[in-house]
Write an enzyme that holds these catalytic residues in place. Structure first.
Site, mmCIF file in Angstrom:
data_model
loop_
_atom_site.group_PDB
_atom_site.id
_atom_site.type_symbol
_atom_site.label_atom_id
_atom_site.label_comp_id
_atom_site.label_asym_id
_atom_site.label_seq_id
_atom_site.Cartn_x
_atom_site.Cartn_y
_atom_site.Cartn_z
ATOM 1 N N GLU B 130 10.278 7.058 1.103
ATOM 2 C CA GLU B 130 10.105 5.848 0.923
ATOM 3 C C GLU B 130 10.072 4.818 2.142
ATOM 4 O O GLU B 130 9.170 3.951 2.240
ATOM 5 C CB GLU B 130 11.071 5.210 0.089
ATOM 6 C CG GLU B 130 11.031 3.578 -0.492
ATOM 7 C CD GLU B 130 9.738 3.452 -1.150
ATOM 8 O OE1 GLU B 130 8.589 2.779 -0.533
ATOM 9 O OE2 GLU B 130 9.780 3.698 -2.316
ATOM 10 N N LYS B 206 0.120 5.315 7.621
ATOM 11 C CA LYS B 206 0.671 4.767 6.395
ATOM 12 C C LYS B 206 -0.463 4.771 5.133
ATOM 13 O O LYS B 206 -0.078 5.170 4.103
ATOM 14 C CB LYS B 206 1.208 3.621 6.710
ATOM 15 C CG LYS B 206 2.423 3.618 7.638
ATOM 16 C CD LYS B 206 2.797 2.239 8.395
ATOM 17 C CE LYS B 206 3.923 2.347 9.421
ATOM 18 N NZ LYS B 206 4.133 1.127 10.041
#
Lengths: 440, 440
Positions: B130, B206
């Site tokens: 996460e 990302k």
């Protein structure tokens, strides 16, 4: 070979139909994403003859929940009938029949959370309820699990899409509360009886659920100080805009040294805060955590498909066993946590906006200023406009903004003003939102 | 009696220290929230003598990862050293030693996702990550699990806090890119070598991770079309503001009928979109799903405590067994999904902003207009200001905005312009963001 999970739905309204549609029409995609074959085995509705948008397979629709409860191939029961008594009875029966429960029922979870959650624990089952707060936004899981490292100090939410739609359209279109409401009802954004939305009750339900989990204290619904939007006039929204604010029905839980404060009230949010930009039927929640700082979540808070999105995620979470582990292991639900300790009402400090209806006669402003002064309230700005040209009443609105002051002083001053000669009706009071400091 | 979970941390920089601090200082609160006793047993750092903000218990700090891997009471290894090769080697060793892994390493997961995830599966362990995208925002879980009912059609993120801080401060303070960068380095918002941030590489890492999970196709890093912010001038931001736009380094994944499009580029976001309001070092992500419609997530994307917030949630999720079930059952990771099918580069259609440096001589504007016309590009607005009074170069910026047009036409026109007499340097091109239609 995919695991087969039998699903039963109680209630076949807008959300129930949307859930059924995803389970039926997206079955292959759901199986590809989850390795699960989610089989809709039962839908229970009161009226079997009503025309609906989804065509169910044979033998799925019935009026008899007992058929669903006794079917040992149905593992998950989805409660979407809403309301308190009948829903409670059906959820209890489902749990006792060994089913896990997914529900979107905020009224039930806000009024009887300990009873419902401990019934599930007694039965050795679990309850998932992401859809009960803020529709598609995964806020329950984010607060309970994603932000588990945080002591959460504040939660501020726009949790009722109907109110937000009304407040947005009043200002955008320059029309009155009543006009927007009629239009919203026509478009399906407001119920035929919108009382629970516009009086703040629905927001209070959602706040009680969300705050309980965020602060890990059991928050009672009747400790939420609730005020709706029915007294807000277009004039207030326009004045707020000129002052740099947007009016939102804000549901807030704040932790103070002397206890918790739970409020639902029309609030002026400064234009720079992300909550101010939430328009129309959207919902949003600001969370302030000890490690994360400010986090913000936004999405559709109601409607068939957005709510179904949350229901389906709970079904999947339940089917793969995660919902049960979360339910059993994490300590966040009202039956696991102590009762909240509340701050004394009226202790919160904020700037306030006041609109006072005044007869256009000498001396009025002076008496208003005196009433504020008597409570030690310092005036930041004061404005009296010309009366509207077509006004037959000679009532002019006087707009006062104050420096930061305790709410209790404002309430006392407002009460005093109602007895002042020349003041017409009860002054409208809107606090100005102060976001928490985010200095991570 | 709480379950005792042994934790080892690889890397003791900003994030490692923040994770250690929460595990040590908030141990009682974490146990109350999770029923887990999270015991920090090992921290591995290269330099044991460096002064640090957290005091570790005796025997926790060492330079030897083998000690951690051979400790059978350490169940979870947290990788926070960053970079690719050494981190990969250590994660593999941890998995082989039977540890579950939590990592914040976006460079590794973007460059070798299949290798890393299948290594975990082979070892019968799981990986939670996460913290690798958008710091404290629970976006991986929200996309993978919370929005599992949705076919996700687009993801748009502000994923690099350094770039967003620079772009925000340039306009707010009216100073140049170089000045803000120097200041950001002084304040710790930018690395001593900020190349990977400002050239868009970090955002591309990302995006590759997030897009793979959102669209459930394996997205290769080298298929992201990347452009950084180094050519953006204050002038561009000010012109954009006048046009109603805010410039953001936007990382976008969009699903089209003819394939996926992955881009990182400075982009003009219309002021009304929530992404436009994301200021300073914050991150945010807009997700468009088939059931949910538009959902939006916002929070701190970097820094010790916000990243630690995500790391700790992964530790808890791993400790209670949910991370493993999610890892094994849900189909979303690059080792489980097919390679993405990409759209041909240059097919995307948008309005564009162009700034062309032009010598202040007759005929220049005409030649620019001709170059655009030759590619069938229709001009929406064109502006040429007076040259700056102190300018010695006589180069004036010409600002053109176009009607919607394919990117390939823009690129051809820009290439042609660089050969035009009087055009100085390469024109700067900024596409205008078009949000998806959200008509749920």
């Amino acid at each position: 070979m995919a695991d087969r999970i039998g699903i039963g739905i109680l209630g076949f309204g807008t959300v129930g139909q949307a859930v059924a549609r995803i389970l039926l029409e997206d079955a292959a995609a759901m199986e590809a994403r989850t390795g699960l074959r989610l089989e809709l085995r039962h839908v229970v509705a009161r009226d079997l003859t009503k025309p609906r948008e989804v065509t169910l397979p044979d033998d799925v629709l019935s009026a008899d929940p007992a058929r669903m409860f006794s079917d040992c191939e149905t593992q998950i029961v989805v409660e979407l009938i809403g309301g308190v008594d009948r829903a409670k009875e059906l959820i209890r029966a489902a749990l006792q029949a060994g089913k896990d429960v997914v529900t979107a029922n905020k009224a039930l979870l806000a009024t009887a959370p300990r009873e419902i959650f401990s019934a599930a624990r007694t039965a050795g089952r679990c309850i998932a309820f992401e859809a009960s707060v803020a529709g598609c936004i995964p806020i329950i899981e984010s607060v309970r699990r994603g932000l588990v490292a945080n002591r959460i100090d504040a939660v501020h939410g726009i949790l009722n899409g109907t109110c937000n739609y009304i407040l947005t359209r009043m200002l955008d279109d320059g029309i009155s509360y009543a006009e927007v409401l009629a239009d919203a009802q026509r478009l399906g954004y407001a119920e035929a009886d919108p009382t629970l939305d516009v009086d703040g009750t629905d927001s209070a339900h959602k706040l009680a659920i969300l705050a309980s989990i965020a602060v890990r204290q059991s928050c009672e619904l009747d400790r939420v100080q609730v005020e709706g939007i029915t007294n807000i006039e277009l004039n207030d929204l326009a004045e707020g805009r000129d002052l740099g604010y947007v009016c939102k029905l804000l549901a807030s839980a704040r932790r103070h040294d002397d206890g918790l404060e739970l409020t639902v009230a029309p609030t002026f949010v400064p234009r720079e805060h992300p909550l101010a930009a939430v328009s129309g039927p959207f919902n949003a929640i600001s969370v302030y955590g000890s490690a994360a700082g400010h986090a913000f979540f936004y999405g559709r808070g109601a409607g068939g498909m957005p709510t179904a999105s949350a229901v389906i995620s709970d079904i999947v979470d339940t089917a793969i066993g995660n919902a049960r582990r979360t339910f059993e292991q994490l300590v966040a639900l009202p039956d696991q946590t102590p009762s909240a300790k509340y701050r004394t009402t009226g202790e919160s400090i904020a700037r306030h906006y006041l609109r006072i209806g005044l007869l256009d006669r000498p001396g009025g402003i002076g008496r208003i200023a005196a009433a504020l002064g008597a409570e030690g309230i310092s005036i930041a700005t004061i404005t009296q406009h010309e009366p509207p040209r077509d006004s037959a009443t000679h009532v002019v609105p006087v707009i006062v903004t104050t420096h930061p002051v305790k709410r209790i002083a404002i309430d006392r001053a407002v009460a005093a003003m109602t007895t002042i000669k020349g003041v017409v009706g009860r002054p409208v009071c809107i606090p100005v939102f102060t976001g928490e400091t985010d200095a991570k």
